[in-house]
Design a protein around this motif. Sequence first.
Motif, PDB file in Angstrom:
ATOM      1  N   THR A 208       0.823  -1.219   0.000  1.00 23.90           N
ATOM      2  CA  THR A 208       0.000   0.000   0.000  1.00 23.90           C
ATOM      3  C   THR A 208       0.853   1.263   0.000  1.00 23.90           C
ATOM      4  O   THR A 208       0.559   2.218  -0.727  1.00 23.90           O
ATOM      5  N   MET A 209       1.942   1.288   0.788  1.00 25.17           N
ATOM      6  CA  MET A 209       2.742   2.509   0.884  1.00 25.17           C
ATOM      7  C   MET A 209       3.449   2.829  -0.424  1.00 25.17           C
ATOM      8  O   MET A 209       3.766   4.000  -0.691  1.00 25.17           O
ATOM      9  N   LEU A 210       3.736   1.803  -1.234  1.00 21.92           N
ATOM     10  CA  LEU A 210       4.382   2.049  -2.520  1.00 21.92           C
ATOM     11  C   LEU A 210       3.373   2.100  -3.663  1.00 21.92           C
ATOM     12  O   LEU A 210       3.697   1.836  -4.818  1.00 21.92           O
ATOM     13  N   ARG A 247       6.735   1.606  -8.247  1.00 22.39           N
ATOM     14  CA  ARG A 247       7.760   2.462  -8.856  1.00 22.39           C
ATOM     15  C   ARG A 247       7.803   3.785  -8.093  1.00 22.39           C
ATOM     16  O   ARG A 247       6.778   4.448  -7.928  1.00 22.39           O
ATOM     17  N   VAL A 248       8.999   4.175  -7.653  1.00 19.92           N
ATOM     18  CA  VAL A 248       9.173   5.391  -6.863  1.00 19.92           C
ATOM     19  C   VAL A 248       9.977   6.391  -7.678  1.00 19.92           C
ATOM     20  O   VAL A 248      11.062   6.066  -8.187  1.00 19.92           O
ATOM     21  N   THR A 249       9.455   7.607  -7.776  1.00 23.93           N
ATOM     22  CA  THR A 249      10.145   8.657  -8.519  1.00 23.93           C
ATOM     23  C   THR A 249      10.323   9.891  -7.636  1.00 23.93           C
ATOM     24  O   THR A 249       9.511  10.160  -6.747  1.00 23.93           O
ATOM     25  N   LEU A 250      11.395  10.622  -7.901  1.00 21.18           N
ATOM     26  CA  LEU A 250      11.684  11.852  -7.181  1.00 21.18           C
ATOM     27  C   LEU A 250      10.955  12.997  -7.866  1.00 21.18           C
ATOM     28  O   LEU A 250      11.186  13.282  -9.048  1.00 21.18           O
ATOM     29  N   VAL A 251      10.051  13.655  -7.125  1.00 24.75           N
ATOM     30  CA  VAL A 251       9.188  14.679  -7.709  1.00 24.75           C
ATOM     31  C   VAL A 251       9.718  16.087  -7.453  1.00 24.75           C
ATOM     32  O   VAL A 251       9.761  16.933  -8.350  1.00 24.75           O
TER      33      VAL A 251
END
Length: 586
Positions: A208-210, A247-251
């Motif tokens: 859930t957190m990702l 998938r984690v991206t730097l915003v």
Amino acid sequence: MSDGRLPARRRWVGWTIGLLAVLLLLAVGWVAVRGLGAVNDLQQVARISSQLKAAVGAGDLDRAEVHADSIAHHARSAHELTSDPVWQAFGVVPWIGPNFTAMSEVAALADDIAQEAVTPVLDAAGGIDLSSLGFAGGAIDLAPFAEIEPPLASAAAALQKADRSARQIDADAVLPPLADAVRELRSTLTQATTVVGTLHGASVLLPTMLGGTEPRSILLAMQNNAEVRSSGGISGATALLRAENGRVTLVQQGSSADFPRLDVPLPLSASTTALFGENPGYYLQNITSIPDFTEAAPLIATRWQDRFGTPVDAVIAVDAVMTKHILAATGPISFGPFVADEDNVVPLLLSDVYATVDPAQQDGVFAAAAGAMFAAAMSAADPKALVSALAASSDEGRIRIWSAHEEEQKVLSASTLGGALPTDSDAATYVGALFNDATGGKMDYYARASVVTAVGVCEGEPTTQVKVTWTNDAPADAATALPEYVTAAGWYGVPPGSTRTLIAVYGPEGATATRIDRDGESEPVQTTTLGSRYAVQHDVTLAPGESTTITVEFQGTGAGARLTEVAHTPLVDEVEIRHAELRCGS
């Protein structure tokens, strides 16, 4: 006239003594034989456990299952050999009894772990690709985590139970070889409990957190240990991450310049105000002075949301020392004019930057470092090494996580990752030391600390004594040799090269401070309660090379507990923790 025979009563006594002697010899022989067998079994458990670890690490689950069966066989045998009535009877014999009891308890723990933890962990290992741990193309496959959660939950619970039991074994009451084995068992169990607990937490939280169900906004707060705060350091650099389907991206990135002093402070707890005034409510950099992350994190989220308008689903706070663990897994990174690896990254970020980069450009360097670190972590060639790095950082208290979602926060609050103040239990009683810089520079790169605890009875009362030694290890010529940005150049009333630190010591839940001194002398202090813990705070100024020792004795509920652990602010260098014999009043 005598017939040469002893009277019947004396013959009966003689026969009885002889019979008891024979029984004692048989009992000694019995426990000796069984003891040798149990020792051999436990040695086999230790040897095969190393092979099991290697097999799991290599992804060879077939071989791992063979090793697991062998471990279970030897552990069960050791437990059976040390749990019969004769062995248990020797456990009450003065002096030697604790050795029999300890060995029996160690064997029982080995049996429990083999049955209740090893098999579930192997079940979990079979549900995920051990070579990648779900990492692929810069994203994490979230699907397997739901499958591995149940067995990891069983293993984590079993290890937590075993860890509590191992802490109850009195290593000080047994012979040195067995005492060493007990301490090694505790250390290994603590490591296993941390790693498996972290994996279980990940299996619950990551889907859930990702962003497995909906996109999430995660705020990363990077703490600078060179200007220490309760949870690590000032949170001058921040970054917003977007997580969606693993998938984690730097915003977006932010710095302290984006968060000026508020006109009206955010609301704070009474204990926070008592220790630090309203500064954490006015300044983002000071929010991490708050020792309870469940109070601090929502304030950090509020500051970001009020400034940029983006709702925050979670806050993750990490410190600069964590970077050496990350780079040990990822390899070197480049940012600005620097190349950093696990050996030089901490001095580079916490010292060299201030000597070589103009203060106006430092935020840009830190932002570039954070971006490079994030990119390296998300493309890690060895995900297992990355997970180990995160587990090591967690074990050192360098990661704290809060979620705005209630169910997730319940899981986090029950773990060390949640960053709440510790809770006393039968397994351990906690005391703590919190350090907060008031110099206004970056002098805590040179800070060193040690904490010594002692428990016993003073004047008929159970007593816990805590001694905290704080040292300014800066060079003698720090006032002129270090940049003004590091020394603060007297901007806040502290002589250049000296450090001013707020040092708070708290005791067991329910206990009260009955003696407080600094270097054997009394001085004015601040006092408050952190939950049900009594806290004492000194305001300490030290010149380069100086040390000071604060001593607090606590009495009452919770004091005098043998199993006393120390929670503390993570520093650049590891805080030395020792347990000593109690000497009342000294």
